[in-house]
Write an enzyme that holds these catalytic residues in place. Structure first.
Site, PDB file in Angstrom:
ATOM      1  N   ASP A 135       1.013  12.671 -23.599  1.00  0.00           N
ATOM      2  CA  ASP A 135       2.231  12.319 -22.860  1.00  0.00           C
ATOM      3  C   ASP A 135       2.530  10.817 -22.853  1.00  0.00           C
ATOM      4  OD1 ASP A 135       2.399  14.980 -22.351  1.00  0.00           O
ATOM      5  OD2 ASP A 135       2.251  14.840 -20.161  1.00  0.00           O
ATOM      6  N   GLU A 191       8.318  27.611 -13.956  1.00  0.00           N
ATOM      7  CA  GLU A 191       7.017  28.293 -13.864  1.00  0.00           C
ATOM      8  C   GLU A 191       6.522  28.308 -12.414  1.00  0.00           C
ATOM      9  OE1 GLU A 191       4.381  26.622 -16.987  1.00  0.00           O
ATOM     10  OE2 GLU A 191       4.762  28.547 -17.956  1.00  0.00           O
ATOM     11  N   ASN A 217     -12.683   8.919 -17.348  1.00  0.00           N
ATOM     12  CA  ASN A 217     -11.730   9.766 -16.622  1.00  0.00           C
ATOM     13  C   ASN A 217     -11.918   9.547 -15.126  1.00  0.00           C
ATOM     14  OD1 ASN A 217      -9.656  11.871 -16.953  1.00  0.00           O
ATOM     15  ND2 ASN A 217     -11.046  13.120 -15.740  1.00  0.00           N
TER      16      ASN A 217
END
Ligand code: FAD
Length: 400
Positions: free
Chosen positions: A297, A170, A37
């Site tokens: 995604d 949002e 990551n």
């Protein structure tokens, strides 16, 4: 016998759940599991509209990977993926190269611009922890600057959100809720501030129940938000946005939330993709690859009932991760048939700021405080799945 190398790219919802499941399902000596990551923390993308508007500290949305995963069982590499060399079974990172026997790609998404010029240069479009910090600091700077300049240009206090989908709604929900506090703090009359949500489609929140959409729009309008629906943006410029009609709205703040495309690493690595997303096989493998799984995604999955892709959501990313981990285990054990992934959509809830939200859970429509309660429970559920009650106590939200 050599232990297989399982490499997981991306510590988002998909990557983290895959990692936790694999460590539970595989014995210590069965595989080397590596997670890559770009940061040493995991963040909750679904909460980022809150730190972006300044209603929640960014610290609450993120957690150090070493505090959530057992690094005795997983090798964590903090680095950025540059390219996947599919045929060589290697991943090129910025600082090293790693080999894989099984690869899980969960690198998430990037902003979709639909070819509109100026988005990357003049709009805020990064839904990451650092992206959220930048938006919040910029908004506060605009308020601070207004009273400190002679000309008091309206565009300093004009905030445009491009896209009335989930993320845009949002975000404006949080910003509009915070507005009274900002105005009071910076001595700005409320009527000086303009908030626009501009949407190209014929409705806000496409795909949502019309009654819920009406509730959301009425609420946001009552807080001063102006909707421009059916109104494509032609260009984002240094001074604001130009609409397809030719009109210009001047604004120093444009937040881009028109949807996403899969990570650019997908196309760079030569996978066949649509908007950066790979149409995965039912077992979540990339077509033509026995050993590469695509989740979250980056994966494209068609909803056969309506013949359209499922929207990319954390809910689906997490469910994919569970099946992906099981399928890797099956492959390692020599299983001929793998599990098929079928999404189980439990519902969708969108927050509108403060104690307001809308959503559908099962077949039930929820509004206001009830929906808000459910939203917080969903947020806490993920923390529970990831790190048990301790993580909920540390990072969770009070649903009341
Ligand atoms: P992500 O969670 O985005 O994780 C990708 C990870 O990969 C990140 O940690 C990133 O740092 C890392 N990474 C990326 N590129 C590289 C690289 N080159 N090298 C190394 N690491 C890299 N979905 C819902 O289901 N419900 C919601 O209520 C909801 N609300 C949302 C609100 C907002 C504001 C946004 C922006 C999205 C929302 N979504 C929601 C969508 C949801 O967040 C995504 O669908 C989900 O995060 C996808 O998970 P993922 O694991 O594929 O990727």
């Amino acid at each position: 016998m050599k232990k297989p190398n399982i490499v997981i790219l991306g510590a988002g919802y998909g990557g983290m759940i895959t990692a936790t499941r694999l460590t539970k399902q595989l014995g210590h000596n069965e595989a080397n599991i590596t997670l890559v990551n770009k940061h040493d923390y995991h963040y909750q993308t679904t909460w980022l509209h809150e730190p972006a508007a300044g209603t929640l500290s960014p610290e609450r949305t993120r957690m150090e990977i070493k505090n959530v995963l057992d690094l005795n069982k997983i090798n964590f590499i903090k680095d950025s993926v540059v390219e996947i060399k599919r045929e060589d079974k290697k991943v090129i990172l910025e600082n090293s190269v790693i080999d894989f026997d099984y690869l899980v790609v969960g690198l998430g998404s990037e902003a979709e611009t639909f070819g509109v010029p100026g988005v990357h240069e003049h709009a805020f479009s990064k839904w990451t922890v650092n992206g959220a910090r930048e938006v919040k600091d910029h908004i506060e700077y605009m308020f601070a600057k207004y009273n400190n300049t002679e000309d008091k240009r309206d565009e300093l206090l004009t905030f445009i959100v491009a896209g009335a989908g989930f993320t845009g709604i949002e975000f404006i929900g949080e910003l509009s809720e915070r507005l009274p506090e900002l105005c009071s703090h910076y001595d700005i009359p409320r009527e000086k501030v303009k908030m626009y949500v501009i949407e190209a489609a014929p409705t806000a929140l496409p795909g949502f129940d019309p009654e819920l959409v009406e509730y959301a729009m009425n609420l946001l309008e009552s807080r001063g938000v102006e909707f421009k629906i059916n109104c494509p943006i032609k260009e984002v410029t240094e001074t604001g946005v130009t609409l397809a009609s030719g009109d210009e709205i001047k604004a120093e703040t444009v937040v881009w939330a028109t949807g996403v495309r899969g990570s650019s690493i997908i196309e760079k690595s030569g996978f066949e993709a649509m908007r950066g997303r790979i149409k995965v096989n039912p077992d979540l493998r990339a077509p033509g690859h026995e050993d590469i799984f695509i989740i979250g995604d980056c994966a494209l999955l068609i909803n056969e009932e309506i013949n359209r892709p499922y929207p990319p959501t954390a809910q689906i990313a997490m469910q994919m991760a569970e099946v992906c981990a099981e399928n890797i285990k099956l492959l390692m054990k020599g299983g001929a048939s793998l599990k098929t992934f079928t999404p189980d959509i439990k519902g969708t809830v969108a927050s509108l700021g403060g104690k307001e939200a809308i959503g559908v859970v099962g077949t039930r429509k929820l509004f206001g405080a009830q929906a808000n309660f459910m939203k917080k429970m969903i947020d806490n559920r993920y923390l529970f799945l990831l790190g048990g009650p301790a993580l909920v106590l540390k990072k969770g939200k009070n649903p009341l």
